[in-house]
Scaffold this motif. Structure first.
Motif, PDB file in Angstrom:
ATOM      1  N   ARG A 104     -36.038  36.298 -47.729  1.00  0.00           N
ATOM      2  CA  ARG A 104     -35.847  37.683 -48.144  1.00  0.00           C
ATOM      3  C   ARG A 104     -34.369  37.871 -48.430  1.00  0.00           C
ATOM      4  NH1 ARG A 104     -37.999  40.938 -43.885  1.00  0.00           N
ATOM      5  NH2 ARG A 104     -39.966  40.735 -44.959  1.00  0.00           N
ATOM      6  N   VAL A 124     -38.076  34.850 -43.535  1.00  0.00           N
ATOM      7  CA  VAL A 124     -38.990  35.909 -43.132  1.00  0.00           C
ATOM      8  C   VAL A 124     -39.714  35.431 -41.880  1.00  0.00           C
ATOM      9  CG1 VAL A 124     -40.986  37.265 -43.825  1.00  0.00           C
ATOM     10  CG2 VAL A 124     -39.270  36.651 -45.503  1.00  0.00           C
ATOM     11  N   GLY A 130     -44.337  42.421 -44.097  1.00  0.00           N
ATOM     12  CA  GLY A 130     -43.801  42.658 -45.433  1.00  0.00           C
ATOM     13  C   GLY A 130     -43.978  44.103 -45.830  1.00  0.00           C
TER      14      GLY A 130
END
Length: 171
Positions: A104, A124, A130
């Motif tokens: 990310r 992540v 998410g």
């Protein structure tokens, strides 16, 4: 022809770019989060995700020779044996349930010295859900507002006059 040329050139030679991506990937694997410029972070993302995919494939490989082959391919890309060992022994497990999107990028703003756009790139976490789309927004975007026919709009005010209009008629 310019087929398959779309890569982040970064204004440097191919050899320099490969060495820089290897160093940044090793740092990301060791520290799980690094701060760099936005362009370098965007260039690093596909590079590191391909290496993580190799680690995942090696983790589920049936033959030991396939796992060793994938490890050697990753080592050719990353060039840091300690980082590859950490990735193949520990880090790949947190991505077992993910089918992609292992990193990310957060934008941090501009650097003071040269105003370069800075970013933070990180792995992540395994339990990170998410971002989900807002269902109400999606419904509004898909469903356009129904237009009233002109006859209904004209008839509506005549049928139900407002109290202010009635008072004006009385005066």
């Amino acid at each position: 022809m310019r087929h398959k040329v779309h890569k982040y050139g970064l204004g440097i030679t191919r050899e320099h770019r490969k060495a820089m991506m290897a160093n940044m990937a090793a740092s990301l694997i060791k520290h799980e989060r690094i701060q760099t410029t936005l362009t370098k972070a965007k260039a690093l993302r596909p590079f590191i995700e391909k290496v993580i995919t190799k680690a995942k494939k090696a983790g589920v490989a049936k033959d030991k020779k396939d796992a060793i082959h994938l490890r050697r391919l990753a080592l050719a890309d990353v060039r840091d044996e300690n980082a590859v060992t950490k990735l193949f022994n520990e880090t790949y497990k947190q991505f077992a349930d993910r089918s992609g999107g292992y990193t990310r990028i957060y934008k941090l703003g501009r650097r003071d010295s040269d105003a370069a756009e800075m970013a933070l790139i990180e792995f992540v976490k395994a339990d990170d859900p998410g971002y989900k789309k807002n269902k109400s927004r999606a419904k509004k975007a898909k469903k356009p507002a129904a237009a009233k026919p002109a006859a209904e709009e004209a008839a509506a005010p005549a049928e139900a006059p407002t109290p202010a209009a009635e008072e004006e008629k009385k005066d």
